[in-house]
Each structure stands twice: as structure tokens, then as C-alpha cells.
Design an enzyme around this catalytic site. Structure first.
Site, PDB file in Angstrom:
ATOM      1  N   VAL A 267       0.668  -1.374  -0.093  1.00  0.00           N
ATOM      2  CA  VAL A 267       0.000  -0.011  -0.154  1.00  0.00           C
ATOM      3  C   VAL A 267       1.047   1.322   0.019  1.00  0.00           C
ATOM      4  O   VAL A 267       0.494   2.067  -0.738  1.00  0.00           O
ATOM      5  CB  VAL A 267      -0.881  -0.159   1.180  1.00  0.00           C
ATOM      6  CG1 VAL A 267      -1.705   1.442   1.496  1.00  0.00           C
ATOM      7  CG2 VAL A 267      -1.785  -1.242   1.354  1.00  0.00           C
ATOM      8  N   GLY A 378     -11.231  -0.847   2.761  1.00  0.00           N
ATOM      9  CA  GLY A 378     -10.390  -0.309   1.692  1.00  0.00           C
ATOM     10  C   GLY A 378     -11.068   0.916   0.959  1.00  0.00           C
ATOM     11  O   GLY A 378     -11.238   1.962   1.731  1.00  0.00           O
ATOM     12  N   GLY A 430      -2.153  -9.730  -2.295  1.00  0.00           N
ATOM     13  CA  GLY A 430      -1.958  -8.606  -1.352  1.00  0.00           C
ATOM     14  C   GLY A 430      -3.043  -8.309  -0.362  1.00  0.00           C
ATOM     15  O   GLY A 430      -3.226  -7.193   0.013  1.00  0.00           O
ATOM     16  N   LYS A 448     -12.378  -4.318  12.821  1.00  0.00           N
ATOM     17  CA  LYS A 448     -13.294  -3.031  12.034  1.00  0.00           C
ATOM     18  C   LYS A 448     -14.688  -2.883  12.483  1.00  0.00           C
ATOM     19  O   LYS A 448     -14.997  -1.606  12.333  1.00  0.00           O
ATOM     20  CB  LYS A 448     -13.447  -3.645  10.455  1.00  0.00           C
ATOM     21  CG  LYS A 448     -12.171  -3.778   9.753  1.00  0.00           C
ATOM     22  CD  LYS A 448     -12.080  -4.552   8.529  1.00  0.00           C
ATOM     23  CE  LYS A 448     -10.823  -4.649   7.523  1.00  0.00           C
ATOM     24  NZ  LYS A 448     -10.817  -5.646   6.722  1.00  0.00           N
TER      25      LYS A 448
HETATM   26  N1  HSE Z   1      -6.553  -8.320   5.370  1.00  0.00           N
HETATM   27  C1  HSE Z   1      -7.627  -7.396   4.999  1.00  0.00           C
HETATM   28  C2  HSE Z   1      -8.917  -7.962   4.414  1.00  0.00           C
HETATM   29  C3  HSE Z   1      -7.090  -6.001   4.181  1.00  0.00           C
HETATM   30  O1  HSE Z   1      -8.430  -8.958   3.653  1.00  0.00           O
HETATM   31  O2  HSE Z   1      -9.939  -7.489   4.185  1.00  0.00           O
HETATM   32  C4  HSE Z   1      -7.963  -4.921   4.231  1.00  0.00           C
HETATM   33  O3  HSE Z   1      -8.463  -4.544   5.670  1.00  0.00           O
END
Ligand code: HSE
Length: 587
Positions: A267, A378, A430, A448
Site C-alpha cells: 500500500v 479499503g 496482497g 473493523k
Molecule cells: N486483510 C484485510 C482484508 C485487508 O482481507 O480485508 C483490508 O483490511
């Protein structure tokens, strides 16, 4: 579902000079989507394309077939619309292109300089409920369905016409910050910029900048609109308004926002590249990365790479972007940055879900910003929507797919693929955390949820109080059974405001095909908000990966850029005297 406000952003050939400008248009679209707008992008052909196409058809003589000319020129707009959609997709933002026959800009009169008499507004309105919408400006159809054009600068007219019909705000995005008393390109001394201007002055002074036919249309229907440059944050407001000049420092006179970058992985490098592409707005003061050689290989300027984060933070910078992850060092650096009067942008949900309140207090006492829009979903404006709804409505339930890795694995399991191979694939793409267990066991989603609950309900939930049943106990057989039954196997995160208290859970479930969460595949995320009045709000887009996460981090950096503009200061050098070197501290 309640209607969000709509904005029409018109990108002309002077701002879409070529493909290199598309990411700038993406940032502009994203920033308005993040603020809760439905966004309609009206695009011109890339700079010079229309003239090139015209020259090609003129080779066949001066009396060309008008509809052939219109059909050929319309390909210029089709190319920029399609490539803008591709650039949005790369950043994880869904969009829909409406072709000229779908928008149905109906014209009368000269086939190459038509007057608009109608459009399929319902179709545009419906499409805007689902995603960003992109339409070609300049192109219409006549009553026979032939392709027509709206004359030079006709994209302005398309944008204003659609904005008026959709009751939307309209911004004509140009290569200058607004309308100036004289053309700044021709003046030795920079002319004054109008903050507000009447239609008549715009017609008198803005002929080269805004299509006169478009201004006349706006005047006729009494539509106010704005003229602005890409991402500058200032505009000229055109309408039934008094002429007045702006007192702000124009874009060219401001110094760039100084950004220190901690971490340059998947990122971080994405953020670095974009900041470097906008030198007028952003200056990178340094990059601290654990592996110098890897950073050089990626393409970071060697002289920018350092290994002392504290030194970089205490150096001359306005914003510190923390993308190193983990809790200890990252926490130390964020605290040190805030204590030293630097704003902070981070994507560190683990740290902020645990220490968010104290970090916010620190930011508030130092009068700086702490932003972490990329920490949830994201590119999906999940926290922004939660915050906005908390002010306007009363959110009661938030339900979503907020871990891209587990969602990706769910899809692979449904396809009968091996669990471990799927985890590896997610790591390679990624999406996965450095420790993918956090994705698999629901911990990442639970972190989250803590952030969402705080933004939406103002409630603190302890991470440990969130029951989690992730993919660790799931089997390929569960996934296959769901698929067989026409259902979807997914990891769902949910938080409810329950009489002043929030309760949350992460669970692995089989969803009915009619559930909006059942349609979400791969690294995509979807967050559904329900409010006390029974309304539903949905945000959707790519939740993980380089471009999507970098776009969200950039969104936060841009917000800080605009914040300083609104506060009326031009990034005054950060004050010395607050320095309190923290070393080896853990939080
Ligand atoms: N590892 C997290 C996902 C990355 O797969 O959603 C984004 O927060």
C-alpha cells in the site's frame, strides 16, 4: 432507500489530457463519493483527439456526411469513458458507463451542433443508485436515433443539462481554479479569480473556458454551477450572483503539503507513486522502510529512504502516513507525530480499534487530524458513511462483508478449491494481513466492527467481547452445500445499537441468494446500514489490495489538504517546542 445528493463532475479535454490524468479524475470522483454523493462523471475525449478525428474525416472532402462525422468523433468520448471506468475499477470503485443511446440526450437542429430537447433521466437516475455513472459529453441522438453532437465545448452543456434534470450540484472541472478576470495564461501578473460571478460576466469573460451555449442554458433554467480545477478545493460559483473576487491563496501560490511516509510495502508504495505524481500539492519529505534495498527495487528515490522514523517525524512535515502495521512501533510513532503537531493518516485497524479513543484525545489536544478511512473496507467509504449517518439519521444496524481475504477464500471453497492454496493466493494478491490468521478467524473483521461502532453509535465495544466464528472451523463441505442449495457461504460481520449498548458478532453463515451480501465476491466488501427510520444505505467496493487501500489513504491525505485550505492557513510550518522524543516506548 433514501436518496443521496447527486453531483455531476464534468472532465474536459484540458484536464483529461491523456491516460496519465485518469488517476486524478479517480481521486476527484472518489472524494465526492466518500462525502456521500451519487457521482455522475461527464467526460470529453482526451485532449487533441477530437481534432485528430476531425482531420481524418476532412481528408475525404469538406462536405462530409454529418452523421458519419458525429459517429467518428463520438469514439473519442467512448475511449475516455471506458478508460476512466477501468481506472476506477483498478482502485476498486464500481462504475457503469451509459452509452449515448442509453442516456438518450435528444437533439434537434444541426447534427454537429444540436440543441438538447430531452434525455432518459430516469435511466441515469436509476444507474446512479447502483454505482458511479460515466457518460460521454458532447454526444446525442436525434429523433431518428442517429448520433449527433452538441458543438464545441458541448460536454459543458451535457453536464449542466443532466445536473438540472437530476437536481444535482454541477462542477465543471477545468485546468484552472475557476474564472479569472483575464486569462491567467496570457497575463504577466496573476489576475484575480472570481469566487462568485454572474452569468453575464461569465459569458463576457469565460468564452474560452465555458461553452457560451452552456452558460445560456444555465441562465435560462436558473442553475448555479461551479468551475474548479482537479482537486484544488477552490471554485468559482456561477449563477444569479454578484461578481466578487476570492481572497484565498490560489493553488499555484500554496506550498505543497509535506508528507512523511512510514512503511513502503504494497500500500505504501501505491501512496508514494500517487503523491509523487502531484508535486504541486504534495511533497514527500522521506520514506522510512525496514528494507532499504526492497524500497529501492520498488522505485523509491534512494535519497528519500531513511531508517529513523522519529527523525523523519520531527523533521519538516505536516502529515505522517503510518503504513508499517503492527501495534508497538506504529503506536509509538503515531503518538509522537500527534504530540509534535503532525496530522496522522493510518490504515492500522488493530492499533486504532484498541487505542482509538486515547489517540483521538491526543490529536484533539494538539489540534491536528487523525484519519484512518482505509482501516475499514479499503476504498469503501464505510467509516465516512457511519459518521455521516450518525449526524443525520440514527444508525441501528451495520451488517457487512468486511474482510476481503475470508470472502475470497469462501468463493474458492464454493468452487471446490483447497483452503490452504486459497489462503496463499490471497496473500499473493496482497489482500491478507501479514498474519492471515487474523483474516481467517474473524479478528480483522472484529477490529473493523469496533471502529464502525465507534463512528456510527459513539459506543466503545471491546474487541474481546465480540464473538467470532470465522473460517477456521469451516469446511469445504459447508461451502459446497451452500452452493448446491443456491445459497452463498460467507463470513458476515454485524453490529447493533441495542438501547445505548452495542453488540457485535462475526460469523460464518450460509446466505439466501436474495441477501445483498450474498452477491459479494473476492476482495469486494459491502456494508449495509439500517437507520431508525427504516432506511437502508449500502456502500460497496474493493476492500483490500494495493490500489483500493492506497486510494483510501490518499483520500485522507486530500482531506487534510482541504482542511487546511478551509481553515484559511497555508500549511504554516509546524511549531517547534512541542517535541518530546519518545524512544522504545510501547503502548
Ligand atoms: N486483510 C484485510 C482484508 C485487508 O482481507 O480485508 C483490508 O483490511
Amino acid at each position: 432507500m433514501s436518496k443521496s445528493p447527486t453531483i455531476v463532475l464534468k472532465f474536459g479535454g484540458s484536464v483529461l489530457r491523456g491516460e496519465a490524468d485518469l488517476p486524478l479524475a479517480v481521486h476527484e470522483i472518489y472524494r465526492h463519493w466518500r462525502q456521500g454523493y451519487r457521482v455522475l462523471a461527464v467526460v470529453s475525449a482526451f485532449e487533441g483527439t477530437t481534432d485528430e478525428l476531425l482531420a481524418r474525416t476532412e481528408k475525404y472532402g469538406p462536405d462530409g456526411n454529418d452523421h458519419a462525422v458525429a459517429t467518428l468523433l463520438a469514439t473519442g468520448e467512448a475511449v475516455s469513458a471506458a478508460l476512466l471506468a477501468s481506472a476506477l475499477k483498478r482502485s476498486g470503485i464500481n462504475s457503469k458507463i451509459l452509452a449515448p443511446h442509453q442516456v438518450g440526450i435528444l437533439t434537434e437542429g444541426a447534427p454537429l451542433d444540436g440543441e438538447i430537447t430531452g434525455a432518459n433521466i430516469d435511466a441515469v437516475d436509476r444507474a446512479l443508485d447502483g454505482s458511479i455513472v460515466i457518460v460521454s459529453g458532447f454526444v446525442g441522438v436525434n429523433a431518428d436515433g442517429d448520433t449527433t453532437l452538441l458543438g464545441r465545448g458541448g460536454t459543458d452543456l451535457t453536464a449542466l443539462y443532466l445536473a438540472n434534470a437530476l437536481n444535482a450540484r454541477c462542477v465543471l472541472v477545468k485546468d484552472v481554479d475557476g474564472l479569472f478576470e483575464t486569462n491567467p495564461a496570457d497575463a504577466a501578473v496573476r489576475p484575480r479569480r472570481y469566487s462568485t460571478v454572474s452569468y453575464s460576466t461569465t459569458l463576457e469573460r469565460g468564452g474560452e473556458l465555458v461553452q457560451p451555449k452552456a452558460v445560456e442554458f444555465a441562465e435560462k433554467v436558473g442553475l448555479n454551477f461551479e468551475i474548479a480545477s482537479l482537486g484544488s478545493g477552490v471554485a468559482t460559483h456561477v449563477g444569479d450572483l454578484e461578481d466578487a473576487f476570492a481572497s484565498d491563496l490560489s493553488e499555484e501560490l500554496r506550498r505543497p503539503l509535506k508528507v512523511a511516509l512510514l512503511g513502503c510495502g504494497v500500500v505504501g508504495f501505491g501512496v508514494y507513486e500517487r503523491l509523487r505524481a502531484m508535486p504541486q500539492k504534495f511533497e514527500i519529505t522521506g520514506v522510512v522502510n525496514l528494507h532499504r534495498e526492497r524500497a529501492i527495487e520498488r522505485g523509491i528515490e534512494p535519497e528519500l529512504i531513511g531508517n529513523d522514523a522519529i527523525e523523519l517525524i520531527e523533521g519538516d512535515c505536516d502529515v505522517v502516513v503510518e503504513l508499517i502495521g503492527g501495534k508497538n512501533a506504529a503506536g509509538q510513532f503515531i503518538r509522537h507525530s500527534l504530540a509534535n503537531g503532525r496530522s496522522v493518516v493510518s490504515a492500522n485497524k488493530a492499533l486504532i480499534s484498541e487505542h482509538g479513543r486515547s489517540l483521538h484525545e491526543l490529536a484533539e489536544s494538539a489540534d491536528v487530524s487523525l484519519r484512518y478511512g482505509a482501516a475499514v473496507g479499503g476504498v469503501v467509504p464505510a467509516l465516512e458513511t457511519a459518521r455521516r449517518l450518525s449526524k443525520t439519521s440514527q444508525p441501528t444496524v451495520i451488517r457487512g462483508i468486511i474482510n476481503g481475504t475470508s470472502n475470497f477464500i469462501c468463493g474458492r471453497l464454493e468452487d471446490g478449491k483447497d483452503f490452504h492454496a486459497s489462503v496463499k493466493e490471497a496473500q499473493e494478491a496482497g489482500f491478507a494481513e501479514a498474519d492471515p490468521t487474523l483474516d481467517i478467524d474473524g479478528s480483522d473483521a472484529a477490529q473493523k466492527l469496533v471502529l464502525l461502532a465507534r463512528s456510527a453509535f459513539g459506543s466503545d465495544i471491546a474487541f474481546d467481547d465480540i464473538p467470532r466464528r470465522g473460517l477456521e472451523e469451516a469446511s469445504g463441505a459447508d461451502a459446497a452445500a451452500a452452493r448446491e442449495a443456491g445459497r452463498s457461504f460467507r463470513v458476515v460481520a454485524e453490529v447493533r445499537a441495542d438501547g445505548g449498548k452495542a453488540t457485535a458478532s462475526v460469523s460464518c453463515v450460509s446466505l439466501d441468494a436474495s441477501d445483498p451480501l450474498a452477491q459479494i465476491n473476492g476482495a469486494e466488501n459491502l456494508v449495509l446500514f439500517e437507520t431508525a427510520d427504516g432506511d437502508r444505505h449500502v456502500v460497496r467496493g474493493r476492500g483490500a489490495g494495493r490500489y483500493a487501500t492506497a486510494e483510501a489513504v490518499l483520500g485522507d491525505i486530500f482531506d487534510i489538504y482541504y482542511e487546511t485550505l478551509e481553515n484559511g492557513h497555508q500549511y504554516l510550518p509546524t511549531q517547534p517546542g512541542l517535541h518530546c522524543r519518545v524512544q522504545g516506548a510501547t503502548i
